[in-house]
Design an enzyme around this catalytic site. Sequence first.
Site, short mmCIF file in Angstrom:
data_model
loop_
_atom_site.label_atom_id
_atom_site.label_comp_id
_atom_site.label_asym_id
_atom_site.label_seq_id
_atom_site.Cartn_x
_atom_site.Cartn_y
_atom_site.Cartn_z
N LYS A 114 0.82 -1.22 0.00
CA LYS A 114 0.00 0.00 0.00
C LYS A 114 0.85 1.27 0.00
CE LYS A 114 -4.45 -1.53 1.66
NZ LYS A 114 -5.49 -1.42 2.65
N LYS A 198 -5.11 -9.65 -6.73
CA LYS A 198 -6.40 -10.00 -6.12
C LYS A 198 -7.48 -9.03 -6.59
CE LYS A 198 -5.99 -7.41 -1.83
NZ LYS A 198 -6.03 -7.32 -0.40
N LYS A 201 -10.89 -3.21 -4.55
CA LYS A 201 -11.65 -1.99 -4.82
C LYS A 201 -10.75 -0.90 -5.39
CE LYS A 201 -12.19 -2.31 0.13
NZ LYS A 201 -13.16 -2.52 1.18
#
Length: 333
Positions: A114, A198, A201
């Site tokens: 992230k 994966k 969103k």
Amino acid sequence: MSKKIFSGVQPSGNLHLGNYLGAIKNFVELQNEKNTECIYCIVDLHAITVKQDPQELKKNIRETLATFIASGLNSKKSIIFSQSSVAAHSELAWILSCVARIGWLNRMTQFKEKAGKDKEKASIGLYAYPVLMAADILLYDTTHVPVGEDQKQHLELCRDIAQRFNNEFRSPNFLKVPEPMIQKNFSRIMSLKDAKNKMSKSDPSDLSRINLTDDKDTIINKIKKAKTDTMPMPDEKEDLKNRPEVLNLLEIFSCLSGNSIEKSKKQFCGKNFSEFKEELSNLLVEKIEPISNEIKKLLDDKKNLDNILLEGSQKANEYGEKKIIEMKKIIGF
Ligand code: TYM
């Protein structure tokens, strides 16, 4: 022995099939089990570890709640609330951040993903994220945590933190060491466009995921466009290690139909991809469209949604405050 379930979902918009099959579907099944108390949290404090627009965040909190209810969660059976409405989460997170070690957090792969290349510019909250997650879980004496496989490392950290607190403060079993509950039929639902990633969103392509708010035509179109390969549908024994897109679609099919992957392979062996995709779309529409319709209906009554959260937060606060009082005594405050 009775089970105590806790899990959380970030209100970051676009809840998708991965969230549903990896987590929310299991939340509903657990809610209906005997001797099981379930606590489900909309983790808005986790959401602000990256920049949020206040109005968008408010909308996403309600949408996450609507998705829970539309998927079958019932606020009379489960405690459903938002994390920021129970101050004990933040309080416990601070205490636990004095127990967790920097070396442990440095191993967290999700932070590395992230934060990307520019780690220095990531918020401290993003780095400490798994400690807040441990606080969420440990505050409620949780025995089991249903999550997708991507959260496994965070749960291991949570177990380490609990054990270290108990040892350091000589209070065996004060923080309960929870067990992860991870879907057995698949590890993660992957992107429809590239099965190396994966389903998420944050993927810029909407075609990479089935959103729980997608309508029938959108679902059909996304499955039509989902990446496959030029080989025929596999037979029962074929190892799909090198065909990740096909494996992903078959796993989605198996999970929604409740069949084993072998059974699904057998069902479609020798058939065309188009036939498989059509069946998969039908099944997805059957399962997702009612959820999508219900979400829209629920969002029309914001007051009702806000009341559900208020009621949930009252119950969660009772548990949370009690645990913090006990903990303060142990620490010597
Ligand atoms: P979040 O909001 O990213 O995801 C919510 C749940 O959905 C699962 N999930 C998936 N499962 C399978 N395939 C996928 N592609 C996929 N994408 C998401 C996640 O594993 C998760 O179970 N840190 C957590 C939220 C959290 C939490 C907690 C969870 C905060 N505190 C305490 C459990 C207990 C998160 O960001 O999930």
